[in-house]
Design an enzyme around this catalytic site. Structure first.
Site, PDB file in Angstrom:
ATOM      1  N   SER A 607       0.955  -1.195   0.012  1.00 41.24           N
ATOM      2  CA  SER A 607       0.042  -0.154   0.080  1.00 41.24           C
ATOM      3  C   SER A 607       0.814   1.270   0.096  1.00 41.24           C
ATOM      4  O   SER A 607       1.772   1.375  -0.933  1.00 41.24           O
ATOM      5  CB  SER A 607      -0.898   0.001   1.170  1.00 41.24           C
ATOM      6  OG  SER A 607      -1.997   0.808   0.950  1.00 41.24           O
ATOM      7  N   ASP A 682      -9.248  -5.037  -6.075  1.00 40.84           N
ATOM      8  CA  ASP A 682      -8.695  -3.966  -5.079  1.00 40.84           C
ATOM      9  C   ASP A 682      -9.438  -2.633  -5.053  1.00 40.84           C
ATOM     10  O   ASP A 682      -9.309  -1.971  -5.818  1.00 40.84           O
ATOM     11  CB  ASP A 682      -7.174  -3.611  -5.191  1.00 40.84           C
ATOM     12  CG  ASP A 682      -6.549  -2.859  -3.908  1.00 40.84           C
ATOM     13  OD1 ASP A 682      -7.380  -2.078  -3.207  1.00 40.84           O
ATOM     14  OD2 ASP A 682      -5.330  -2.764  -3.744  1.00 40.84           O
ATOM     15  N   HIS A 714      -7.416  -5.451  -1.639  1.00 40.22           N
ATOM     16  CA  HIS A 714      -6.309  -4.801  -1.065  1.00 40.22           C
ATOM     17  C   HIS A 714      -5.491  -5.700   0.056  1.00 40.22           C
ATOM     18  O   HIS A 714      -4.309  -5.532   0.090  1.00 40.22           O
ATOM     19  CB  HIS A 714      -6.692  -3.316  -0.350  1.00 40.22           C
ATOM     20  CG  HIS A 714      -5.271  -2.482   0.035  1.00 40.22           C
ATOM     21  ND1 HIS A 714      -4.766  -2.083  -1.173  1.00 40.22           N
ATOM     22  CD2 HIS A 714      -4.863  -1.887   0.951  1.00 40.22           C
ATOM     23  CE1 HIS A 714      -3.720  -1.315  -0.541  1.00 40.22           C
ATOM     24  NE2 HIS A 714      -3.884  -1.271   0.910  1.00 40.22           N
TER      25      HIS A 714
END
Length: 737
Positions: A607, A682, A714
């Site tokens: 991320s 995602d 995600h």
């Protein structure tokens, strides 16, 4: 995006520190141990709730099939309140969450959750009556969301299909109080995607203290642009209807600089069934990140935040008339810390409230006057941050809070009088302490861990005397004697400014030989106000790497948390620049160590951490040989409005801040090996980020590796997905370091 830090420590296991082992007999840790079998998983005390009397508490046990009642005074079992195995023809296999009614004559049970996004889900709710020992479904008209008892226990509010409903517990009836709810258009009582993710809440309705009103937020997504994702058949779970023609999943996602939902606040009167709109001002391009009732059951407070997120106003709204006035204003030259929103506490005197402010450079508790909106007392004070406001004991006028006073890496719990005197540390053990108090604050249960100790759950009285250890994970400690792993050590490394020292930890290889040269993997998240270097327990993939001969290092750069506002907010308007400079500086320092191989240093992250690892490989080509980026942001223009603009303002206002620090604009600098991994579904950091980066890499004739995971969000999990993902990391590191 904050929760992505948890991905980096998704396996809540352990790290060695206080035990000694015979290295010739220890077993090797396998990837299956870590990713599939839960070999090193910890035990804890789950589903903890204090009962109304303040002398008993309950927990969820035996896989969520029992609710067990304990005595605070002894820590011993008093009764089993509910045992699903003893109920005939029970429709519930296990309980995920539960809530007592006000008189504790009923329990609201949640089971079978089906996730929507990070915090949102639908579920089946049931009501259990102690009097007649009956378990009945809350509703037979479809799954529900966020079912919540009214304070008097006579009603339950919930959301279904974007509309709010109220269930009458006494008569079993159900009414719908909103009718305009519609997917991708109107949401009643639940936040839209970006509010849920970035303001970190899920329920957008609140009962008044006297149960006469239900306040709720209405999100109009009409002007928000749609984002599309393909969903395939896949496996774990399998979506059979998508076998031939993939689903085109669409949802509203406001990107930086684009239009957000407009939010209104309404109050429904239970008795006369009239709904009143509250006055939140004429401005539409603003945020309403919370609502909270005051002690006056007719007065609702509404948080109003400007789009730049640097001015917060608390409005007081009359539930009967809808009129409002500004009670309090907080401004910040950078941005308001959204992590404080849930700490607002109104005192029973009806004249004061407690909230947090950073006006002296650190996050501290203040007592405010509700009439003037001015601070009348700074409750906590010092060059350290309050990290959690646990609660206020009205009877004794005592505040309980968690802070980083001992160290930015530690968390301890304190009590202090409302006037700022008589401060007392309740958790003297150095590490991470998370405390849950009983009703009335006569007892507390503390969850403690450190880098040298697995989680220990202990029960204390208000004077700090330990009554009983509820869980110490002794079985896990014994099991670890059979395996080989290395201790985690704290250290400090220099930032790029040549003055600041950065907190870090290091794990050296098992059977470490200081005369040898080892490859290094740096791990980090690096996002604003995040922390990866904490004095808490973990045992994960890094221990596997250590036994395979890697040095693993984690560094918290400038911009991370618990070191005051200036350290935390120095990255404002330029996300990525200082953080990447600091990671590169730390890597150069590591390259000079006698036991590291300067030609075999890699960095990885997920991320925000993936954004950082990619940018570091590009900018630090002289020191990094390779990088792994999982679900990375590659251009801040692709990310959502609330998070990105909080730290960067809009791209229209700050084009250079966006473009100068986005990996997509630095592909020409790439020299090392890059592995990109992303889930196709995602909903947070869209795979668009990876696809657009790879196109730039292709056109720059830069080679890279890519791993795509079908239908994964995600977090990239399900079935053997995590095992496959981390084995992919292992292969990449073996091939490139």
């Amino acid at each position: 995006m904050k929760i992505s830090r948890q991905i980096l420590t998704f396996c809540i296991l352990m790290c060695f520190g206080f035990l000694s082992f015979s290295q010739t007999e220890n077993q090797k840790i396998s990837m299956e141990d870590l990713m599939l079998n839960g070999t090193f998983s910890q035990k804890s005390v789950q589903g903890l709730l204090s009962m109304k009397d303040g002398i008993h508490y309950t927990t969820l046990e035996e896989g969520g099939t029992k609710i067990v009642k304990y005595s605070y005074a002894t820590g011993k079992v008093v009764d089993t309140l509910l045992n699903l195995n003893q109920i005939k023809d029970v429709e519930i296999k296990s309980i995920n969450e539960y809530e007592f009614s006000a008189d504790e004559s009923r329990i609201l049970l949640m089971t079978n959750p089906e996730r929507i996004y990070r915090r949102s889900f639908t579920a089946d709710y049931f009501v259990f009556s102690f009097k007649n020992r009956e378990l009945v479904p809350l509703s037979k008209n479809g799954k529900q969301r966020l079912a919540t008892f009214s304070p008097n226990g006579n009603r339950i509010a919930f959301v279904r299909d974007n509309n709010l409903y109220i269930h009458n517990v006494l008569f079993g009836s159900e009414i719908r109080i909103t009718k305009d709810g519609e997917w991708n258009k109107i949401q009643n009582g639940t936040p839209d995607w970006v509010y849920e993710e970035e303001f970190e809440f899920n329920r957008a309705f609140e009962w008044s203290p006297n149960s006469e009103f239900l306040a709720y937020m209405k999100f109009n997504e009409g002007d928000v642009k749609m984002f599309n994702m393909n969903k395939f058949e896949g496996l774990y779970p399998q979506i059979k209807e998508n076998a031939l023609y993939p689903e085109n999943y669409t949802y509203k996602y406001p990107k930086a600089g684009e239009k957000n939902s407009t939010v209104e606040v309404f109050v429904y009167n239970i008795e006369d069934r009239i709904t009143k709109r509250m006055d939140v001002g004429e401005e539409k391009d603003q945020y309403i990140p919370r609502i909270k009732w005051t002690q006056d059951p007719k007065m609702l407070s509404i948080y109003r935040l400007n789009r730049h997120q640097n001015k917060l106003e608390l409005l007081l709204a009359n539930a009967r008339t809808g009129s409002s006035n500004i009670m309090y204003t907080q401004e910040n030259k950078y941005y308001i810390e959204e992590g404080n929103f849930d700490f607002l506490t109104y005192l029973n005197d009806g004249r004061h409230f407690i909230y947090l402010d950073e006006k002296d450079g650190f996050n501290h508790l203040y007592l405010f006057d509700m009439v003037t909106g001015k601070s009348v007392q700074q409750i906590t004070n010092g060059d350290w941050d309050v990290t959690d406001f646990i609660g206020f004991d009205e009877k004794n006028q005592v505040c309980y809070y968690q802070s980083a006073e001992v160290s930015p890496m530690d968390r301890n719990v304190y009590s202090v009088k409302l006037n700022g005197t008589a401060k007392k540390m309740l958790t003297p053990d150095k590490g991470t302490n998370n405390t849950v108090f009983s009703n009335g604050y006569k007892y507390y249960i503390n969850y403690f861990s450190s880098i040298t100790q697995p989680e220990t759950v202990s029960l204390f009285n208000s004077k700090g005397k330990m009554i009983r250890v509820l869980e110490n994970n002794e079985e896990l400690v014994a099991k670890l004697k059979e395996y080989q792993y290395s201790p985690k050590e704290f250290t400090m490394l220099p930032a790029a400014d040549g003055m600041t020292m950065l907190n870090a930890w290091m794990i050296k290889p098992f059977d470490f030989d200081p005369s040898k040269k080892y490859p290094v993997l740096m791990t980090q998240y690096s996002g604003p106000n995040s922390q990866s270097v904490l004095n808490s327990w973990s045992f994960d993939w890094y221990q596997y790497l250590a036994q395979e001969g890697y040095v693993v290092v984690c560094v918290d750069p400038r911009g991370t948390g618990a070191r005051g506002q200036m350290f935390r907010k120095c990255t404002y308007m330029q996300l990525g620049r200082l953080e990447s400079d600091d990671q590169i500086s730390a890597a150069r320092s590591l390259a000079n160590e006698s036991f590291t191989d300067e030609n075999r240093i890699a960095i990885w992250g997920w991320s925000y951490g993936g954004f950082m690892s990619t940018l570091c490989l590009e900018k630090g080509s002289d020191v990094f040989a390779a990088a792994i980026a999982v679900a990375p942001v590659t251009n801040w223009r692709y990310y959502d409005s609330v998070y990105t603009e909080r730290f960067m303002r809009t791209p229209q206002e700050n084009a250079n801040g966006y473009d100068d620090n986005s990996p997509i604009n630095h592909v020409d600098k790439l020299k090392g090996s890059l592995l990109l991994c992303h889930g196709t579904a995602d909903d947070n950091v869209h795979i668009q980020n990876t696809y657009e980066l790879t196109e730039r890499l292709v056109q720059a004739d830069k080679q890279f590796e890519m791993q795509v995971y079908t239908n994964r969000n995600h977090s990239i999990y399900g079935g053997k997905t995590r095992l496959h993902l981390y084995n992919r990391f292992n292969k990449f590191l073996k091939d490139n370091l």
